[in-house]
Design an enzyme around this catalytic site. Structure first.
Site, PDB file in Angstrom:
ATOM      1  N   ASP A 105      -6.454  -5.413  -4.782  1.00 44.24           N
ATOM      2  CA  ASP A 105      -6.293  -4.003  -4.404  1.00 44.24           C
ATOM      3  C   ASP A 105      -4.988  -3.411  -4.957  1.00 44.24           C
ATOM      4  OD1 ASP A 105      -7.647  -5.772  -2.639  1.00 44.24           O
ATOM      5  OD2 ASP A 105      -7.741  -4.284  -1.062  1.00 44.24           O
TER       6      ASP A 105
ATOM      7  N   ASP B   2       0.799  -1.221   0.000  1.00 44.81           N
ATOM      8  CA  ASP B   2       0.000   0.000   0.000  1.00 44.81           C
ATOM      9  C   ASP B   2       0.836   1.278   0.000  1.00 44.81           C
ATOM     10  OD1 ASP B   2      -2.443  -1.327  -0.148  1.00 44.81           O
ATOM     11  OD2 ASP B   2      -2.360  -1.780   1.985  1.00 44.81           O
TER      12      ASP B   2
END
Ligand code: GLY
Length: 374
Positions: free
Chosen positions: A151, A90
């Site tokens: 993601d 991330d």
């Protein structure tokens, strides 16, 4: 139509500014009972808050947003230098909406340097024996060492950007290869998706699909699907590889075809629907951004153009009318009824800071056609 979006944007900017003044120096995390928990920069989500400041500055020109967002850069730099909670992919979410957004808006060399540092860190998660970017944990982690999640597609623009900036083909090759592997293993023939996929860490052999936040292994977790819609469209934008465009469209069709009457998705497309089943408004906001990107790519001649445009319009109208906090002046969040991790009972039905961010990005792109930071 413009009036509806601009009123929603004004309301959103006011709420972001109120939070900035009230919780100076802190970042919003998970929500509990319609209140964000405010803390330090150590989760995967802080970039969304900073990104909303850049959107607000670009939209309205209020330098308060710019100065505040700029003042956070040192915090992101410290996080990178000290390696605070960065053993995950991330890094892309975090630094695209802080350092790279700042560089895009102001041309700051310091922000560009930090963006490049972030890209370097992200590319270290490349696992050549499998041909993917490891999502979570350190190299060799017994549970997650060979695992990808959908993601990650939103983390790839950081690498494409680093290639554009440096000319180093490794960034491009890693991002392109990871997107191809995601397409092959996370996307199913009917346009639905796995949230995650496991590979053998030594041999690189494909093992099985699974989920982390979805209803069950093999179900189509709504937000995962939305990361795919937007993420593959972004990979197409940077690579012009037609396979990514087709996949984004396929995922978008599945998403739209499985929406309930009010056009806002339930949290998992395979969860049993009762009166208590939570929605995930954040997934619908992400998909709206993906549809805006797709519409700009495919143009009016495309057979799907009207279908996507109609879905975008209905989704945004529904979000503004029935999910936004426009009629709740004291609300901290912008969008009600998002879900973080329903099975884990973490934010099962509340504000999500990424829901707020993508809602704002969609509104501002629709109103002013501003570029994205991805
Ligand atoms: N990327 C984590 C989530 O969507 O919850």
């Amino acid at each position: 139509m413009g009036t509806m979006w601009s009123a929603a944007i004004e309301d959103a900017m006011l709420k972001v500014k109120t939070n900035m003044m009230k919780y100076e120096g802190l970042f919003p995390h998970i929500t509990e009972n319609q209140r964000y928990e405010w803390g330090v920069n150590e989760d995967w989500i802080e970039g969304f808050y900073t990104g909303m400041m850049w959107l607000s500055y670009e939209y309205g020109g209020d330098t308060y947003f710019k100065a505040y967002a700029e003042s956070q850069l040192a915090n992101y730099k410290n996080r990178m230098d000290q390696h605070i909670s960065l053993d995950h992919h991330d890094i892309g979410f975090l630094y695209s909406l802080s350092a790279i957004a700042q560089w895009r808006v102001t041309g700051s060399r310091e922000a560009r340097e930090l963006g490049l540092q972030a890209a370097k860190r992200l590319v270290e998660r490349w696992r050549p024996q499998i041909g993917v970017i490891q999502a979570w944990g350190v190299e060799g982690d017994p549970e997650n060492g060979g695992r990808i999640i959908i993601d990650c597609l939103l983390n790839l623009p950081l690498l494409y950007w680093a290639y554009e900036q440096t000319g180093d083909p490794h960034y491009y090759e890693v991002a392109h290869a990871h997107a191809l592997m995601s397409r092959r293993y996370l996307v199913r023939g009917d346009g639905s998706s796995y949230h995650t996929f496991y590979f053998d860490q030594q041999s690189g052999n494909a093992l099985r699909g699974g989920t982390h936040q979805g209803y069950q292994d093999g179900s189509t977790w709504t937000r995962g699907q939305s990361w795919g819609v937007y993420g593959f469209a972004l990979s197409y934008r940077y690579t012009k590889d037609e396979r990514f465009l087709e996949t984004s469209k396929q995922l978008a069709r599945y998403f739209i075809d499985h929406l309930p009457e009010d056009h806002i998705a339930y949290w998992d497309f395979d969860a049993p629907i009762t009166v208590d089943t939570p929605r995930d408004s954040s997934a619908s906001a992400i998909t709206a951004c993906g549809l805006i990107e797709l519409l700009a790519i495919i143009g009016e001649e495309d057979a799907d153009y009207s279908y996507f445009k109609d879905a975008l319009q209905k989704t945004m109208e529904s979000l503004v009318r029935d999910y936004s906090t426009m009629k709740m002046p004291d609300a901290e969040g912008l969008l009600q009824h998002g879900s973080y991790h329903v099975r884990g009972n973490r934010g099962p039905d509340d504000y999500m800071i990424w829901g707020d961010y993508y809602y704002m990005e969609a509104l501002i792109r629709m109103e002013k056609g501003l570029h994205t930071y991805w």
